[in-house]
Write a protein that holds these residues in place. Structure first.
Motif, PDB file in Angstrom:
ATOM      1  N   HIS A 138       0.680  -1.276   0.005  1.00  0.00           N
ATOM      2  CA  HIS A 138       0.148  -0.039  -0.001  1.00  0.00           C
ATOM      3  C   HIS A 138       0.907   1.199   0.104  1.00  0.00           C
ATOM      4  CE1 HIS A 138      -3.704  -2.094   1.512  1.00  0.00           C
ATOM      5  NE2 HIS A 138      -3.306  -2.636   0.490  1.00  0.00           N
ATOM      6  N   GLU A 139       2.010   1.315   0.649  1.00  0.00           N
ATOM      7  CA  GLU A 139       3.003   2.476   0.785  1.00  0.00           C
ATOM      8  C   GLU A 139       3.294   2.646  -0.962  1.00  0.00           C
ATOM      9  OE1 GLU A 139       5.167   1.362   4.656  1.00  0.00           O
ATOM     10  OE2 GLU A 139       6.685   1.943   3.061  1.00  0.00           O
ATOM     11  N   TYR A 140       3.569   1.622  -1.740  1.00  0.00           N
ATOM     12  CA  TYR A 140       3.922   1.764  -3.016  1.00  0.00           C
ATOM     13  C   TYR A 140       3.020   2.029  -3.965  1.00  0.00           C
ATOM     14  CZ  TYR A 140       8.740  -0.446  -2.321  1.00  0.00           C
ATOM     15  OH  TYR A 140      10.007  -0.733  -1.844  1.00  0.00           O
ATOM     16  N   GLY A 141       1.561   1.953  -3.407  1.00  0.00           N
ATOM     17  CA  GLY A 141       0.389   2.194  -4.217  1.00  0.00           C
ATOM     18  C   GLY A 141      -0.266   1.037  -4.769  1.00  0.00           C
ATOM     19  N   LEU A 142       0.397  -0.267  -4.659  1.00  0.00           N
ATOM     20  CA  LEU A 142      -0.168  -1.293  -5.149  1.00  0.00           C
ATOM     21  C   LEU A 142      -1.309  -1.772  -4.277  1.00  0.00           C
ATOM     22  CD1 LEU A 142       2.844  -3.521  -6.285  1.00  0.00           C
ATOM     23  CD2 LEU A 142       1.791  -1.507  -7.308  1.00  0.00           C
ATOM     24  N   TRP A 143      -2.336  -2.411  -5.073  1.00  0.00           N
ATOM     25  CA  TRP A 143      -3.497  -3.004  -4.342  1.00  0.00           C
ATOM     26  C   TRP A 143      -3.348  -4.415  -3.875  1.00  0.00           C
ATOM     27  CZ3 TRP A 143      -8.765  -4.513  -7.396  1.00  0.00           C
ATOM     28  CH2 TRP A 143      -9.836  -4.778  -6.209  1.00  0.00           C
ATOM     29  N   ARG A 198      -8.997   4.504  -2.602  1.00  0.00           N
ATOM     30  CA  ARG A 198      -7.961   3.867  -3.161  1.00  0.00           C
ATOM     31  C   ARG A 198      -6.588   3.693  -2.693  1.00  0.00           C
ATOM     32  NH1 ARG A 198      -4.790   1.360  -4.571  1.00  0.00           N
ATOM     33  NH2 ARG A 198      -4.131   0.781  -6.718  1.00  0.00           N
ATOM     34  N   LEU A 199      -6.102   4.831  -2.283  1.00  0.00           N
ATOM     35  CA  LEU A 199      -4.829   4.702  -1.533  1.00  0.00           C
ATOM     36  C   LEU A 199      -4.892   3.765  -0.593  1.00  0.00           C
ATOM     37  CD1 LEU A 199      -3.972   8.581  -1.843  1.00  0.00           C
ATOM     38  CD2 LEU A 199      -3.210   6.859  -3.240  1.00  0.00           C
ATOM     39  N   PHE A 200      -5.923   3.681   0.355  1.00  0.00           N
ATOM     40  CA  PHE A 200      -6.089   2.877   1.534  1.00  0.00           C
ATOM     41  C   PHE A 200      -6.996   1.717   1.412  1.00  0.00           C
ATOM     42  CE2 PHE A 200      -4.842   7.338   2.711  1.00  0.00           C
ATOM     43  CZ  PHE A 200      -3.549   6.938   2.755  1.00  0.00           C
ATOM     44  N   GLU A 232      15.739   9.561  -2.577  1.00  0.00           N
ATOM     45  CA  GLU A 232      14.667  10.737  -2.814  1.00  0.00           C
ATOM     46  C   GLU A 232      13.839  10.083  -3.932  1.00  0.00           C
ATOM     47  OE1 GLU A 232      16.783  15.079  -2.002  1.00  0.00           O
ATOM     48  OE2 GLU A 232      17.699  13.802  -3.354  1.00  0.00           O
ATOM     49  N   ALA A 233      14.754   9.168  -4.833  1.00  0.00           N
ATOM     50  CA  ALA A 233      14.124   8.778  -6.162  1.00  0.00           C
ATOM     51  C   ALA A 233      12.978   8.022  -5.823  1.00  0.00           C
ATOM     52  CB  ALA A 233      14.933   8.267  -6.919  1.00  0.00           C
ATOM     53  N   MET A 234      13.164   7.093  -4.708  1.00  0.00           N
ATOM     54  CA  MET A 234      11.937   6.082  -4.101  1.00  0.00           C
ATOM     55  C   MET A 234      10.865   6.807  -3.692  1.00  0.00           C
ATOM     56  SD  MET A 234      12.667   3.099  -4.871  1.00  0.00           S
ATOM     57  CE  MET A 234      11.204   2.702  -4.323  1.00  0.00           C
ATOM     58  N   ALA A 235      10.884   7.902  -2.910  1.00  0.00           N
ATOM     59  CA  ALA A 235      10.007   8.824  -2.569  1.00  0.00           C
ATOM     60  C   ALA A 235       9.255   9.490  -3.760  1.00  0.00           C
ATOM     61  CB  ALA A 235      10.404  10.101  -1.518  1.00  0.00           C
ATOM     62  N   TRP A 236       9.930   9.915  -4.908  1.00  0.00           N
ATOM     63  CA  TRP A 236       9.301  10.456  -5.968  1.00  0.00           C
ATOM     64  C   TRP A 236       8.376   9.338  -6.613  1.00  0.00           C
ATOM     65  CZ3 TRP A 236      10.405  15.060  -9.329  1.00  0.00           C
ATOM     66  CH2 TRP A 236      11.110  16.175  -8.719  1.00  0.00           C
ATOM     67  N   LEU A 237       8.983   8.109  -6.906  1.00  0.00           N
ATOM     68  CA  LEU A 237       8.381   6.880  -7.589  1.00  0.00           C
ATOM     69  C   LEU A 237       6.917   6.740  -6.794  1.00  0.00           C
ATOM     70  CD1 LEU A 237      10.782   4.021  -8.505  1.00  0.00           C
ATOM     71  CD2 LEU A 237       9.314   5.552  -9.771  1.00  0.00           C
ATOM     72  N   LYS A 238       6.924   6.691  -5.459  1.00  0.00           N
ATOM     73  CA  LYS A 238       5.908   6.495  -4.776  1.00  0.00           C
ATOM     74  C   LYS A 238       4.854   7.689  -5.039  1.00  0.00           C
ATOM     75  CE  LYS A 238       7.994   3.450  -1.319  1.00  0.00           C
ATOM     76  NZ  LYS A 238       8.385   3.286   0.016  1.00  0.00           N
ATOM     77  N   CYS A 239       5.501   8.772  -4.909  1.00  0.00           N
ATOM     78  CA  CYS A 239       4.508   9.897  -4.998  1.00  0.00           C
ATOM     79  C   CYS A 239       3.833  10.206  -6.712  1.00  0.00           C
ATOM     80  CB  CYS A 239       5.290  10.982  -4.671  1.00  0.00           C
ATOM     81  SG  CYS A 239       4.257  12.481  -4.455  1.00  0.00           S
ATOM     82  N   PHE A 240       4.600   9.701  -7.426  1.00  0.00           N
ATOM     83  CA  PHE A 240       4.161   9.462  -8.840  1.00  0.00           C
ATOM     84  C   PHE A 240       2.762   8.801  -8.669  1.00  0.00           C
ATOM     85  CE2 PHE A 240       8.339  11.031 -10.856  1.00  0.00           C
ATOM     86  CZ  PHE A 240       7.951  12.421 -11.037  1.00  0.00           C
ATOM     87  N   THR A 241       3.189   7.542  -8.264  1.00  0.00           N
ATOM     88  CA  THR A 241       2.170   6.541  -8.174  1.00  0.00           C
ATOM     89  C   THR A 241       0.806   6.926  -7.516  1.00  0.00           C
ATOM     90  OG1 THR A 241       3.552   4.668  -7.941  1.00  0.00           O
ATOM     91  CG2 THR A 241       1.422   4.099  -7.420  1.00  0.00           C
TER      92      THR A 241
END
Lengths: 94, 194
Positions: free
Chosen positions: A81-86, B70-72, B133-142
């Motif tokens: 969920h942190e990674y945005g996967l379901w 959807r996020l949670f 930082e790149a990992m944080a950006w990847l997750k944020c893009f998602t």
């Protein structure tokens, strides 16, 4: 003298030790490359295994990505969920 | 900005954004933070007001806003009680994690030279990201893409619909931003996979 287990016995042992599993579900948003990357990054899968799991999600709608205790699976689901996967957790078929 | 992210030595990534693009990313990240803080992640069950004040744990029911839902997502499809328990112990952390990633994205843009107000037409900024930082950006893009997709109602195999949407439809512009974020994410994944 080495003790050898029958495969069915091994399966039983696995089912007892790993009663829960983490399932990742398909969604229309997440990119195939990203899902593969997350599986490599978080579960430490090889690129090949990560791609296989990603394709299962994409084509079959879901894939079992890990199995273990309830607590371990809760950690994995939370990470997904942190990674945005379901992701969800469920009991293994055993 | 046709290149997106490029790999850097020691596992980071670099991208050049126009002032307009960087400002757009900052605005999307701020909206995400706003949304994550908006609908408070507190227990919604009826409990004693005194007890409620002392209860620092999370909510047990899914958020009403479809983006937050959807996020949670529920962690257990068969057992609502178990899903509620999971939510109670994880949603607050997940929310602050996602807001933290969006905050890191804004910080990186501003440290790279994005001013508070973008009024200089020829402005370009180089954003260099460490692996973390790149990992944080990847997750944020998602999270941004999930948010836009939920608002737009994106479904599997609906590309034709979006491709043929007339330009004057406001959704068309939002869908372009959604695609652009996907492009950025794709190049960032590639940069980090080297």
């Amino acid at each position: 003298m080495p003790v050898e287990f029958e495969q069915s016995e091994l399966d039983d042992l696995t089912a007892v030790d790993r009663p829960w599993q983490t399932v990742v579900w398909n969604d229309p948003v997440n990119l195939m490359s990203y899902v593969t990357f997350v599986f490599q990054q978080y579960f430490g899968f090889s690129k090949k295994k990560a791609e296989k799991k990603m394709l299962e999600v994409h084509q079959d709608g879901r894939s079992i990505v890990s199995s273990g205790s309830r607590e371990e699976m809760e950690r994995d689901v939370q990470a997904m969920h942190e990674y945005g996967l379901w992701a969800t957790l469920e009991k293994s078929d055993g | 900005m046709a290149e997106g992210f490029e790999p850097r030595r020691r596992g980071g990534a670099l991208a050049t954004f126009s002032g307009f693009e960087a400002d757009l990313l900052r605005s999307l990240a701020s909206q995400l933070i706003e949304l994550l803080r908006n609908e408070a992640a507190v227990p919604t069950t009826e409990i004693d007001p005194f007890e409620a004040l002392l209860d620092f744990s999370g909510p047990t029911t899914a958020p009403e806003d479809p983006v937050l839902a959807r996020l949670f997502p529920p962690a257990d499809r068969e057992d609502d009680d178990a899903a509620g328990e999971f939510r109670r112990y994880t949603e607050t952390d997940l929310r602050s994690g996602k807001a933290g990633n969006a905050g890191l994205l804004i910080d990186a843009l501003e440290e790279a030279g994005l001013p508070g107000e973008v009024d200089e037409p020829g402005l370009f900024i180089d954003v260099e990201l460490s692996p973390e930082e790149a990992m944080a950006w990847l997750k944020c893009f998602t999270d941004m893409r999930l948010a836009l997709a939920t608002r737009l109602g994106i479904e599997d195999d609906d590309e034709d619909f979006w491709d043929t949407l007339p330009d004057e439809d406001p959704r068309s512009h939002v869908h372009d931003i959604y695609d652009w974020l996907g492009f950025l994410q794709e190049t960032l994944v590639r940069a980090l996979s080297r």
